[in-house]
Scaffold this motif. Structure first.
Motif, PDB file in Angstrom:
ATOM      1  N   PHE A   4       1.529  -2.928  16.812  1.00 30.16           N
ATOM      2  CA  PHE A   4       0.622  -2.719  17.939  1.00 30.16           C
ATOM      3  C   PHE A   4       1.178  -1.685  18.911  1.00 30.16           C
ATOM      4  O   PHE A   4       2.329  -1.768  19.336  1.00 30.16           O
ATOM      5  CB  PHE A   4       0.386  -4.046  18.667  1.00 30.16           C
ATOM      6  CG  PHE A   4      -0.584  -3.951  19.782  1.00 30.16           C
ATOM      7  CD1 PHE A   4      -1.934  -3.734  19.537  1.00 30.16           C
ATOM      8  CD2 PHE A   4      -0.165  -4.057  21.093  1.00 30.16           C
ATOM      9  CE1 PHE A   4      -2.840  -3.640  20.571  1.00 30.16           C
ATOM     10  CE2 PHE A   4      -1.059  -3.963  22.131  1.00 30.16           C
ATOM     11  CZ  PHE A   4      -2.401  -3.756  21.869  1.00 30.16           C
ATOM     12  N   GLY A   5       0.347  -0.690  19.250  1.00 27.26           N
ATOM     13  CA  GLY A   5       0.720   0.312  20.243  1.00 27.26           C
ATOM     14  C   GLY A   5       1.721   1.345  19.773  1.00 27.26           C
ATOM     15  O   GLY A   5       2.324   2.028  20.594  1.00 27.26           O
ATOM     16  N   ARG A   6       1.912   1.484  18.473  1.00 30.67           N
ATOM     17  CA  ARG A   6       2.890   2.440  17.951  1.00 30.67           C
ATOM     18  C   ARG A   6       2.201   3.501  17.112  1.00 30.67           C
ATOM     19  O   ARG A   6       1.338   3.207  16.304  1.00 30.67           O
ATOM     20  CB  ARG A   6       3.928   1.722  17.071  1.00 30.67           C
ATOM     21  CG  ARG A   6       4.705   0.619  17.760  1.00 30.67           C
ATOM     22  CD  ARG A   6       5.638   1.124  18.771  1.00 30.67           C
ATOM     23  NE  ARG A   6       6.606   1.987  18.125  1.00 30.67           N
ATOM     24  CZ  ARG A   6       7.652   2.486  18.724  1.00 30.67           C
ATOM     25  NH1 ARG A   6       7.869   2.253  19.980  1.00 30.67           N
ATOM     26  NH2 ARG A   6       8.484   3.260  18.077  1.00 30.67           N
ATOM     27  N   GLY A   7       2.587   4.745  17.310  1.00 30.33           N
ATOM     28  CA  GLY A   7       2.109   5.844  16.486  1.00 30.33           C
ATOM     29  C   GLY A   7       3.083   6.081  15.351  1.00 30.33           C
ATOM     30  O   GLY A   7       4.118   5.426  15.250  1.00 30.33           O
ATOM     31  N   GLU A   8       2.729   7.027  14.478  1.00 29.36           N
ATOM     32  CA  GLU A   8       3.619   7.361  13.370  1.00 29.36           C
ATOM     33  C   GLU A   8       3.591   8.862  13.126  1.00 29.36           C
ATOM     34  O   GLU A   8       2.554   9.502  13.260  1.00 29.36           O
ATOM     35  CB  GLU A   8       3.209   6.624  12.093  1.00 29.36           C
ATOM     36  CG  GLU A   8       1.855   7.050  11.561  1.00 29.36           C
ATOM     37  CD  GLU A   8       1.488   6.406  10.250  1.00 29.36           C
ATOM     38  OE1 GLU A   8       2.381   5.962   9.519  1.00 29.36           O
ATOM     39  OE2 GLU A   8       0.286   6.358   9.953  1.00 29.36           O
ATOM     40  N   ILE A   9       4.731   9.402  12.787  1.00 28.47           N
ATOM     41  CA  ILE A   9       4.813  10.813  12.411  1.00 28.47           C
ATOM     42  C   ILE A   9       4.283  10.930  10.989  1.00 28.47           C
ATOM     43  O   ILE A   9       4.829  10.332  10.072  1.00 28.47           O
ATOM     44  CB  ILE A   9       6.257  11.351  12.503  1.00 28.47           C
ATOM     45  CG1 ILE A   9       6.806  11.225  13.911  1.00 28.47           C
ATOM     46  CG2 ILE A   9       6.326  12.788  11.992  1.00 28.47           C
ATOM     47  CD1 ILE A   9       6.197  12.149  14.924  1.00 28.47           C
ATOM     48  N   ARG A  10       3.211  11.691  10.821  1.00 24.03           N
ATOM     49  CA  ARG A  10       2.617  11.873   9.499  1.00 24.03           C
ATOM     50  C   ARG A  10       3.107  13.135   8.811  1.00 24.03           C
ATOM     51  O   ARG A  10       3.079  13.234   7.597  1.00 24.03           O
ATOM     52  CB  ARG A  10       1.088  11.933   9.609  1.00 24.03           C
ATOM     53  CG  ARG A  10       0.439  10.632   9.974  1.00 24.03           C
ATOM     54  CD  ARG A  10       0.507   9.616   8.836  1.00 24.03           C
ATOM     55  NE  ARG A  10      -0.130  10.054   7.630  1.00 24.03           N
ATOM     56  CZ  ARG A  10      -1.386   9.787   7.306  1.00 24.03           C
ATOM     57  NH1 ARG A  10      -2.120   9.046   8.086  1.00 24.03           N
ATOM     58  NH2 ARG A  10      -1.887  10.246   6.186  1.00 24.03           N
ATOM     59  N   ARG A  11       3.536  14.112   9.606  1.00 22.09           N
ATOM     60  CA  ARG A  11       4.051  15.355   9.046  1.00 22.09           C
ATOM     61  C   ARG A  11       5.101  15.903   9.996  1.00 22.09           C
ATOM     62  O   ARG A  11       4.865  16.012  11.185  1.00 22.09           O
ATOM     63  CB  ARG A  11       2.933  16.379   8.879  1.00 22.09           C
ATOM     64  CG  ARG A  11       3.405  17.661   8.219  1.00 22.09           C
ATOM     65  CD  ARG A  11       2.349  18.746   8.238  1.00 22.09           C
ATOM     66  NE  ARG A  11       2.735  19.866   7.437  1.00 22.09           N
ATOM     67  CZ  ARG A  11       3.643  20.776   7.800  1.00 22.09           C
ATOM     68  NH1 ARG A  11       4.250  20.694   8.956  1.00 22.09           N
ATOM     69  NH2 ARG A  11       3.926  21.783   7.009  1.00 22.09           N
ATOM     70  N   GLU A  12       6.249  16.225   9.464  1.00 28.36           N
ATOM     71  CA  GLU A  12       7.324  16.808  10.266  1.00 28.36           C
ATOM     72  C   GLU A  12       7.423  18.286   9.926  1.00 28.36           C
ATOM     73  O   GLU A  12       7.284  18.671   8.762  1.00 28.36           O
ATOM     74  CB  GLU A  12       8.646  16.101   9.965  1.00 28.36           C
ATOM     75  CG  GLU A  12       9.775  16.440  10.912  1.00 28.36           C
ATOM     76  CD  GLU A  12       9.635  15.843  12.298  1.00 28.36           C
ATOM     77  OE1 GLU A  12       9.684  16.616  13.282  1.00 28.36           O
ATOM     78  OE2 GLU A  12       9.466  14.629  12.401  1.00 28.36           O
TER      79      GLU A  12
END
Length: 186
Positions: A4-12
């Motif tokens: 909950f409330g967390r984003g994620e790096i999809r591309r570096e």
């Protein structure tokens, strides 16, 4: 399960000296990823507008690179505003944030893809906005201001780079009219 409330790096970014980060919210993640392939940018899938992932925002802004928020919501009070509010609450400089979203104006009826193209929220529009954000150096702008009597002084102002802010040529001649990056309202 999604935290909950967390984003994620999809591309570096593959570059060592990274140039830009894109914070995508909602269905515009896929055009943002397509734009990032062309630009070699980092893309974060934010997933939540409230609560916004303050740790991820801090980590990206501390890299001192431009950050572009992308959403298919109104630019007024939307995800981009939550990101700038989070940056302000953390004491981070928000002048490197550029917000992309639906303008606070009429959009003619058409297919969703044509409407997104019209307002610059397709892959080409995101690439164009990211390139402008990279080229825009947050150099101070000087504007004369009168203080007290007939004496004048020069005040250094840094305009916010947002799609809702008027250009310096349209500012009224007072020093308080534009939104300022150092001010609490940005």
């Amino acid at each position: 399960a999604l935290p909950f409330g967390r984003g994620e790096i999809r591309r570096e970014s593959t570059r060592r000296g990274q140039r830009i980060a894109i914070l995508a919210f909602g269905t515009l993640l896929y055009p943002a990823l397509a734009a990032a392939e062309r630009l070699d940018a980092t893309v974060a899938n934010m997933r939540f507008a409230k609560p916004v992932d303050t740790a991820l925002i801090r980590a990206l802004l501390e890299r001192k690179i431009p950050v572009v928020t992308v959403e298919d919501h109104s630019i007024v009070g939307g995800f981009g505003a939550a990101v700038t509010d989070s940056a302000q609450a953390q004491g981070l400089h928000g002048s490197r944030i550029t917000r992309l979203g639906l303008p606070d104006s009429w959009i003619y009826q058409d297919s969703r893809n044509k409407q997104l193209t019209e307002v610059g929220l397709d892959r080409a529009g995101i690439v164009r906005a990211c390139r402008q954000a990279v080229l825009a150096v947050p150099a101070p702008t000087t504007m004369p201001a009168r203080i007290g009597s007939a004496r004048g002084c020069v005040v250094t102002l840094r305009p916010c780079r947002s799609t809702t802010t008027a250009s310096p040529s349209t500012w009224p001649r007072t020093a308080t009219a534009p939104r300022l990056a150092g001010a609490r309202s940005c």
